[in-house]
Design an enzyme around this catalytic site. Sequence first.
Site, PDB file in Angstrom:
ATOM      1  N   ARG A  18     -47.806 -17.786  25.958  1.00 47.03           N
ATOM      2  CA  ARG A  18     -46.355 -18.015  26.040  1.00 47.03           C
ATOM      3  C   ARG A  18     -45.978 -19.258  25.229  1.00 47.03           C
ATOM      4  NH1 ARG A  18     -41.647 -17.264  29.346  1.00 47.03           N
ATOM      5  NH2 ARG A  18     -40.768 -19.194  30.183  1.00 47.03           N
TER       6      ARG A  18
ATOM      7  N   HIS B  69     -35.424 -19.566  30.037  1.00 47.86           N
ATOM      8  CA  HIS B  69     -35.188 -20.925  30.523  1.00 47.86           C
ATOM      9  C   HIS B  69     -33.707 -21.113  30.850  1.00 47.86           C
ATOM     10  CE1 HIS B  69     -38.946 -22.691  28.322  1.00 47.86           C
ATOM     11  NE2 HIS B  69     -39.239 -22.152  29.477  1.00 47.86           N
TER      12      HIS B  69
ATOM     13  N   ARG C  17     -44.036 -14.503  31.103  1.00 45.78           N
ATOM     14  CA  ARG C  17     -44.833 -15.196  32.112  1.00 45.78           C
ATOM     15  C   ARG C  17     -45.855 -14.227  32.694  1.00 45.78           C
ATOM     16  NH1 ARG C  17     -39.369 -16.678  33.376  1.00 45.78           N
ATOM     17  NH2 ARG C  17     -38.954 -18.903  33.063  1.00 45.78           N
TER      18      ARG C  17
ATOM     19  N   LYS D  45     -37.881 -15.631  37.053  1.00 47.80           N
ATOM     20  CA  LYS D  45     -37.750 -16.517  38.201  1.00 47.80           C
ATOM     21  C   LYS D  45     -36.382 -16.348  38.855  1.00 47.80           C
ATOM     22  CE  LYS D  45     -40.948 -20.198  36.817  1.00 47.80           C
ATOM     23  NZ  LYS D  45     -41.085 -21.644  36.520  1.00 47.80           N
TER      24      LYS D  45
ATOM     25  N   TYR E 265     -41.090 -27.539  23.001  1.00 45.49           N
ATOM     26  CA  TYR E 265     -41.794 -26.782  21.969  1.00 45.49           C
ATOM     27  C   TYR E 265     -41.378 -27.185  20.564  1.00 45.49           C
ATOM     28  CZ  TYR E 265     -43.020 -23.793  25.877  1.00 45.49           C
ATOM     29  OH  TYR E 265     -43.491 -23.322  27.069  1.00 45.49           O
TER      30      TYR E 265
ATOM     31  N   HIS F 279     -50.282 -18.316  30.076  1.00 48.15           N
ATOM     32  CA  HIS F 279     -49.218 -19.277  29.772  1.00 48.15           C
ATOM     33  C   HIS F 279     -49.429 -19.937  28.408  1.00 48.15           C
ATOM     34  CE1 HIS F 279     -45.632 -20.870  31.616  1.00 48.15           C
ATOM     35  NE2 HIS F 279     -45.930 -22.081  31.167  1.00 48.15           N
TER      36      HIS F 279
END
Length: 305
Positions: free
Chosen positions: A249, A272, A151, A175, A281, A246
Amino acid sequence: MDATQLLSIWLKEREIQNQSRHTLHAYERDVSDFLNFCETKKLDLANIETTDLREYLAYKVEQQQLSSSSLQRMLSSIRQFMKWAEQGQYLAFNPADDFQLKRIPRPLPGMVDIETVNQILDQPAPEKPIEQQMWLRDKAILELLYSSGLRLAEVQGLRIKDIDFNRQLLRITGKGNKTRVVPFGSKARDAVMKWLQVYPLWHGDFVPDANVFITQKGSPLGARQIENRVKLQALRAGVNVDLHPHLLRHCFASHMLSNSRDLRAVQEMLGHSNLTTTQIYTHVDFDHLAQVYDQAHPRAQVKKS
């Protein structure tokens, strides 16, 4: 204990669990808004039913023209709060537990093919010395974004101590302050090592806690600066793509899945927490599906005589 006090306790517990400030603010806004609606309707928390929740969401759509994704986020906040309240025996049952909104399929992220990515990453360096130095820094950024699916904030916050050149591993803080270890390729390794040769010329000290990517004055490179440099290098390569971190990514995830078919591994590398997030994806590759079917299904195989 009233609902407002319960919300304060819940938010405090979330804060202790290292939830980000942005997430806590969203929780507080979403749940407070719902509790205010219930107060207007003279509904105690213990007496809220599914029909009340449906009425509230319909009210939000009518008043604010909210999108499906916004409604899903609000419902998620309310559901988590009420689940916590139920577990703490402040509620007899959670009316939001089985309540579902119809989901709109998430759009597939924009994509750039491998040849275009290579055109950007393999472009020749500029002629002017200072621009050459900037290119070495930018190339290292681009290589890491594409090599490891990082990220923007993860690249920006990368420290020298986070890089293991021998094993080609990065320690990433993502995150919610969650850390993960991801591999990076040999081209990314070479690009970062070349950039670090320039690093001291920009008044950068090789201390473990120092940011890997800095400005010419030695200060950490900002998020907007990284975005602008990524766009600039795409333009310099003659690529007609609105390139941003992004998007690289997305390319990493899609190209990895296309070649490996290993959704769990890509989920781990992207950081994730939920596999469904990674599933956007997955592309339908009909040739591959036919090949798998022919090899695996017992009634698809031709019997040998």
